[in-house]
Design an enzyme around this catalytic site. Sequence first.
Site, mmCIF file in Angstrom:
data_model
loop_
_atom_site.group_PDB
_atom_site.id
_atom_site.type_symbol
_atom_site.label_atom_id
_atom_site.label_comp_id
_atom_site.label_asym_id
_atom_site.label_seq_id
_atom_site.Cartn_x
_atom_site.Cartn_y
_atom_site.Cartn_z
ATOM 1 C CG HIS A 72 -2.073 0.901 1.185
ATOM 2 N ND1 HIS A 72 -2.271 1.900 2.110
ATOM 3 C CD2 HIS A 72 -3.107 1.014 0.306
ATOM 4 C CE1 HIS A 72 -3.362 2.568 1.833
ATOM 5 N NE2 HIS A 72 -3.894 2.061 0.736
ATOM 6 C CE LYS A 117 -1.902 5.161 -1.435
ATOM 7 N NZ LYS A 117 -1.854 4.038 -0.497
ATOM 8 C CG ASP A 122 17.547 13.762 -10.405
ATOM 9 O OD1 ASP A 122 17.531 12.722 -11.088
ATOM 10 O OD2 ASP A 122 17.521 14.899 -10.911
ATOM 11 C CE LYS A 157 -4.333 6.524 3.069
ATOM 12 N NZ LYS A 157 -5.696 6.190 3.165
ATOM 13 C CG ASP A 212 1.700 16.607 22.899
ATOM 14 O OD1 ASP A 212 0.495 16.739 23.207
ATOM 15 O OD2 ASP A 212 2.500 15.914 23.537
ATOM 16 C CG HIS A 264 -7.724 8.381 0.387
ATOM 17 N ND1 HIS A 264 -6.396 8.301 0.006
ATOM 18 C CD2 HIS A 264 -8.195 7.107 0.313
ATOM 19 C CE1 HIS A 264 -6.096 7.049 -0.300
ATOM 20 N NE2 HIS A 264 -7.163 6.305 -0.125
#
Length: 521
Positions: free
Chosen positions: A171, A173, A178, A415, A420, A413
């Site tokens: 999953h 991404k 470079d 995450k 704090d 979507h």
Amino acid sequence: MFDLNNFLRGLVILGLFFISSCATLPKDFDRPESHSFSDTDDTRLGRARHEEKLAHPGKSGFLLLANGLDAFVARAKLAQAAERSIDAQYFLIKKDLISWLFVDQLLKAADRGVRVRLLVDDVYFGDKDLGAAVMDSHPNVEVRLFNPFSRKTFRFTQFITRFGSVTRRMHNKSFTVDNMVTILGGRNIADEYFQAHPELAFGDLDVLSIGPVVRDVSDSFDLYWNSEWSYPISVLKDKLPTEEEINQKRQLLSDFIAEQKDSAYLEALRNSDLANAIRDGQVHYQWGGAEVIYDQPEKIIHDFSKEEFHMAPKLRPYIEDVQEELIIFSPYFVPGKKGVTFLKQLSERGVRVRILTNSLASTNLSIVHAGYAKYRKTLLRAGIELYEVNKKFGKEERKEKEHEQGASKTVLHAKAFVLDREQVFIGSLNLDPRALFHNTEIGVVLASPEIANDMRDWFDQNIEEVAFRLELGNDKNGSERIFWHGIENGENRMFTVDPHTSFWLRFKIGFMGLLPIESQL
């Protein structure tokens, strides 16, 4: 005596044996090992911001990408600036506007001599083999698929015969250019993640980063790229594309891109504020320490108890150290009993815990909502503040937006965690069993009070407008129930059931919540 039941059972067993025997993957093939380039300081991206990097020794620079147009522009401009390499790792690449624009940028970079490595999970890739093989035919491009399905039998049968194997996915991404700039976050490569879908928009978040954090992302990519679960598309596809097929595909892509010359995305690539800032080296970064954390690819073959392959134990101390406030953005939130206990303990020692997740009306995976819904009352009793995305436009709002470009349904979507007001986690990790135990994930914990406070301020200023606030109370009969408080047509409203849902949808979700499927959510 002939026993029909035994005969039928034997046929089923024989059929499954035949199917599973066909579901084999290639063996004894060449998988050339390659690694990220380490000598890229002399590239354009390597030279950029050199003085600024020296002024922040050991620190990395960060820019949040909360807007879909900006998220596309960042990837495309970096691809255009690439001189040595592009390493792209994604769970999903569709066949739509954004995907074609993305592939076009990769191929144009390869045409200039840039090495392109594209690693994609195979779970949704079945109808893209030819296109991937055409890309792979380019001398500067290599395409690999992670944990692939056999091409010798139907995919859906492998979900049965290889259950526990093909059900565990990559999953991750990331997009790294470079070995000098990287983008991490929640976005897959598809229209809905970049605000290009006419009916569906995923509210998402990426972070563009420079500095030491980039090398850590490259190390993770190399680990997956060279793993035994990454298969070159050339060994999976029985028949490689002919020169005619390659030319046809490239021409189709060129024609499509030409048709998009006036699209909002190519216009943004030419003239948006971010495009100009990247082009002129004027991006304003927030600087701070960071740790990239990720699952090991071996996670997909080991028992859940083998935590040495998991990223969660590396993330847990950051959350345990929270003293005052924790804000969680998680589209798919299934805390389980252990997660509820953990959050309850935080609340009991005075930590304010606020969670934004999808409502039943906004989610694109209602079965996951079934796993979450049964924990809502327990969380509310523990003092956890729950918010669910309010995706429904009222009648007057729909009229106002009738002629505006934009999706009619918004799905959270992103995450991310805000810790704090000092640290932020951004990545691909949902807080559900599938992400924590089955799939592999990646993310970064960055120490930036500026970004943490910006995200907290956004939450404080917008949450009542974009989400329902859940409250635990008693109905007129004295029974405990949940009330949803939200805004519709500019007015405060209270709901006594999941807002903007039908009785049958709620019944279905309630029934699914009784099934023993939580570990797969």
